[in-house]
Scaffold this motif. Structure first.
Motif, PDB file in Angstrom:
ATOM      1  N   SER A 249       0.812  -1.223   0.000  1.00 25.88           N
ATOM      2  CA  SER A 249       0.000   0.000   0.000  1.00 25.88           C
ATOM      3  C   SER A 249       0.844   1.271   0.000  1.00 25.88           C
ATOM      4  O   SER A 249       0.484   2.263  -0.647  1.00 25.88           O
ATOM      5  N   LEU A 250       1.961   1.270   0.732  1.00 26.73           N
ATOM      6  CA  LEU A 250       2.773   2.491   0.826  1.00 26.73           C
ATOM      7  C   LEU A 250       3.306   2.938  -0.532  1.00 26.73           C
ATOM      8  O   LEU A 250       3.142   4.118  -0.889  1.00 26.73           O
ATOM      9  N   ILE A 258      -0.607  12.713  -3.225  1.00 29.59           N
ATOM     10  CA  ILE A 258      -1.395  13.553  -2.320  1.00 29.59           C
ATOM     11  C   ILE A 258      -0.510  14.032  -1.163  1.00 29.59           C
ATOM     12  O   ILE A 258       0.413  13.323  -0.747  1.00 29.59           O
ATOM     13  N   PRO A 259      -0.765  15.243  -0.646  1.00 28.89           N
ATOM     14  CA  PRO A 259       0.072  15.765   0.447  1.00 28.89           C
ATOM     15  C   PRO A 259       0.138  14.823   1.643  1.00 28.89           C
ATOM     16  O   PRO A 259       1.172  14.740   2.316  1.00 28.89           O
ATOM     17  N   GLU A 260      -0.958  14.116   1.884  1.00 35.05           N
ATOM     18  CA  GLU A 260      -1.015  13.224   3.052  1.00 35.05           C
ATOM     19  C   GLU A 260      -0.071  12.021   2.927  1.00 35.05           C
ATOM     20  O   GLU A 260       0.177  11.316   3.917  1.00 35.05           O
ATOM     21  N   SER A 261       0.439  11.777   1.715  1.00 34.29           N
ATOM     22  CA  SER A 261       1.353  10.642   1.512  1.00 34.29           C
ATOM     23  C   SER A 261       2.796  11.002   1.819  1.00 34.29           C
ATOM     24  O   SER A 261       3.670  10.122   1.841  1.00 34.29           O
ATOM     25  N   LYS A 262       3.056  12.290   2.071  1.00 39.53           N
ATOM     26  CA  LYS A 262       4.428  12.751   2.276  1.00 39.53           C
ATOM     27  C   LYS A 262       4.898  12.443   3.708  1.00 39.53           C
ATOM     28  O   LYS A 262       4.102  12.314   4.633  1.00 39.53           O
ATOM     29  N   HIS A 263       6.206  12.357   3.858  1.00 41.67           N
ATOM     30  CA  HIS A 263       6.847  12.177   5.182  1.00 41.67           C
ATOM     31  C   HIS A 263       6.395  10.898   5.884  1.00 41.67           C
ATOM     32  O   HIS A 263       6.358  10.839   7.106  1.00 41.67           O
ATOM     33  N   ILE A 264       6.042   9.894   5.106  1.00 43.22           N
ATOM     34  CA  ILE A 264       5.684   8.584   5.660  1.00 43.22           C
ATOM     35  C   ILE A 264       6.621   7.539   5.070  1.00 43.22           C
ATOM     36  O   ILE A 264       6.849   7.515   3.859  1.00 43.22           O
ATOM     37  N   SER A 340      11.104   2.848  -1.707  1.00 45.48           N
ATOM     38  CA  SER A 340      10.136   3.619  -0.915  1.00 45.48           C
ATOM     39  C   SER A 340      10.732   4.887  -0.332  1.00 45.48           C
ATOM     40  O   SER A 340      10.005   5.743   0.179  1.00 45.48           O
ATOM     41  N   VAL A 341      12.055   5.009  -0.383  1.00 44.80           N
ATOM     42  CA  VAL A 341      12.716   6.208   0.150  1.00 44.80           C
ATOM     43  C   VAL A 341      12.643   7.315  -0.891  1.00 44.80           C
ATOM     44  O   VAL A 341      13.149   7.176  -2.008  1.00 44.80           O
ATOM     45  N   LYS A 342      11.968   8.401  -0.521  1.00 43.22           N
ATOM     46  CA  LYS A 342      11.756   9.538  -1.417  1.00 43.22           C
ATOM     47  C   LYS A 342      12.363  10.795  -0.787  1.00 43.22           C
ATOM     48  O   LYS A 342      12.632  10.826   0.422  1.00 43.22           O
ATOM     49  N   PRO A 343      12.544  11.860  -1.572  1.00 46.19           N
ATOM     50  CA  PRO A 343      13.080  13.090  -0.989  1.00 46.19           C
ATOM     51  C   PRO A 343      12.269  13.592   0.213  1.00 46.19           C
ATOM     52  O   PRO A 343      12.845  14.105   1.185  1.00 46.19           O
ATOM     53  N   ASP A 344      10.938  13.414   0.186  1.00 42.23           N
ATOM     54  CA  ASP A 344      10.116  13.957   1.273  1.00 42.23           C
ATOM     55  C   ASP A 344      10.181  13.115   2.550  1.00 42.23           C
ATOM     56  O   ASP A 344       9.843  13.594   3.631  1.00 42.23           O
TER      57      ASP A 344
END
Length: 494
Positions: A249-250, A258-264, A340-344
């Motif tokens: 899911s991640l 979507i903004p809610e997907s950031k920093h997770i 799964s590691v992104k800049p955010d």
């Protein structure tokens, strides 16, 4: 839009054919039968990943035996607030399953749920004292009535002969026992629910891999899907999308943007169970017995010896033994974690890595355990366990949520979490335990968050399906008794 590209429109798209999508789809078909629903699953059948009976503990988690849902306060009293919450959530699941069985929408509930005593077992004076205080606090509460406590070896030998046989230590021991526990085969339940959905004209496409999810100019969602059998790419449109792909899911949530997907972020944890292959040993144990997690071990590593009913046969499992794999799904890729590691979320993930060094060491130690070392841990529960009687099976992958919280950056979350867009048009389920046991509670949350305009009109039907919806059973003993009696009768739990 690419010229000539075919787009198929539907009301709702569910990604992943596990217990969560099965539950949400069944609720939506009961509340809005006219809505079109499509399901995409990358594997060949429903319930093959986390929901599969070999990939989870099969416990109807209701805080009857799980010691990590109760904690000791500084003044020595026991905090049972989380246990009450978990129990209430499981009661919702029982009511929903009972409604489906009573309405003949699913058949043979004994194929997925059976009564089994739930027990807690501890060793050592300090742990015995804690368990006794926990028992005194819980047993006086309506949700936990019927719980028994004993530190008498003779009584314990009656309850758990396999665990007591050959126990030479003079160390204090104690257990609690409550007969209203359940063993739940979530794989069988998931398959039953998808059979029901198929009968309700829900289109279920297996061997279909979701490649991308994009927002369109009119606010709907375009889901790009690959048919694994012929390689064909399809594009499906929906006003609402639910991502219920377990550990997968991640990455899909991140694709939405979507903004809610950031920093997770996500931290994958694998697991093993030991399975008894000797029918004579299996026949001597009839309970789910949970102990205490070792110091430094994550909550999902609480050791337990479980009577299970799998493929119509009684069996006995011990575990879980935790481990580490970079895969987000059992059928996933070794690159899942890196991708799964992104800049955010990079700083969030790095902070978690620094904080969780002890957990990382623990997981590495678990990975390196030999079969004999695992047998030594089993013998703390079953002193006379013989290596020849036990085999090892690989359980499912779990991805624990990592996010920034008030507790600090990169906090590891040991629970289930729903992430929704601000407008409620897309939702994703992340996390693990207690997961499947609370599927109905979690999917009701999804309905409330994502369909605020419809929920008021739906409430009478929800109350018909789940009589305690919106009512704390802990504060309504009469309704609690009514619900327990009715669900036990319908589900065959008497």
């Amino acid at each position: 839009m690419t010229a000539g590209r075919i787009q198929k429109k539907t009301s709702v798209i569910l990604i992943g054919a596990g217990i969560m999508s099965a539950t949400l789809g069944s609720l939506l078909k009961a509340l809005a039968p006219e809505w079109e629903i499509k399901v995409f699953e990358k594997l060949a059948e429903a319930g093959e990943e986390s929901s599969n009976e070999w990939n989870n503990a099969g416990t109807g988690h209701s805080a009857l035996c799980e010691l990590n849902y109760t904690s000791e306060k500084p003044d020595g009293s026991i905090d049972i607030s989380k246990a009450i919450k978990i129990n209430e959530q499981f009661q919702l699941s029982r009511q929903f399953w009972s409604y489906l069985a009573g309405s003949h929408l699913i058949r043979h509930p004994q194929g997925f749920i059976r009564p089994i005593p739930h027990m807690s077992f501890v060793q050592g004076g300090k742990n015995v004292s804690f368990l006794k205080k926990r028992f005194e606090t819980l047993s006086s509460h309506p949700l936990f009535q019927g719980m028994e406590f004993s530190d008498d070896p003779e009584k314990l030998n009656e309850w758990i002969p396999l665990i007591m046989e050959g126990r030479a230590s003079n160390e204090p021991i104690a257990a609690t026992k409550i007969n209203s526990g359940t063993d739940v085969n979530f794989g069988a339940l998931t398959r039953s629910l998808f059979d029901h959905l198929k009968n309700q004209n829900v289109e279920i496409d297996y061997k279909h891999l979701v490649k991308n999810i994009n927002r369109t100019s009119d606010g709907s969602w375009e889901v790009k899907v690959k048919d694994s059998e012929n390689g064909k790419i399809e594009h499906h449109m929906a006003q609402f999308v639910f991502i219920g792909g377990g550990g997968g899911s991640l990455p899909l949530l991140q694709k939405t943007g979507i903004p809610e997907s950031k920093h997770i972020g996500g931290f994958p944890v694998s697991g093993l169970f030991m399975v008894c292959s000797n029918p004579e040993v299996v026949a001597r144990h009839h309970a789910k017995v949970y102990g205490k997690a070792k110091i430094g071990a994550p909550p999902m590593s609480v050791p337990h010896l479980d009577t299970r009913y799998i493929e119509g046969k009684q069996t006995l499992l011990f575990g879980p033994f935790a481990g580490f794999s970079p895969k987000f799904l059992k059928t996933g890729s070794n690159l899942d974690l890196i991708r799964s590691v992104k800049p955010d979320n990079l700083l969030t993930m790095l902070a978690a890595g620094i904080k969780q060094r002890a957990l990382t060491r623990y997981l590495i130690q678990q990975v390196l355990l030999s079969n004999e070392k695992r047998m030594e841990e089993l013998r703390e529960f079953v002193p006379n366990a013989k290596s020849a009687d036990w085999d090892t099976v690989v359980a499912g992958q779990r991805v624990q949520v990592i996010k920034d919280t008030e507790a600090g950056r990169g906090t590891l979350q040991f629970g289930t979490e729903v992430v929704t867009s601000a407008d409620g048009s897309i939702a994703a389920l992340l996390g693990a335990s207690p997961g499947a046991s609370t599927a109905v509670y979690v999917m009701l949350q999804v309905l409330e968050k994502c369909f605020p305009e419809q929920i008021k009109a739906w409430k009478p039907k929800i109350k018909e399906i789940i009589p305690s919806y919106g009512v704390p059973l802990a504060e309504n003993p009469a309704l609690l008794r009514e619900v327990r009696t009715a669900t036990a009768r319908t589900l065959g739990l008497n």
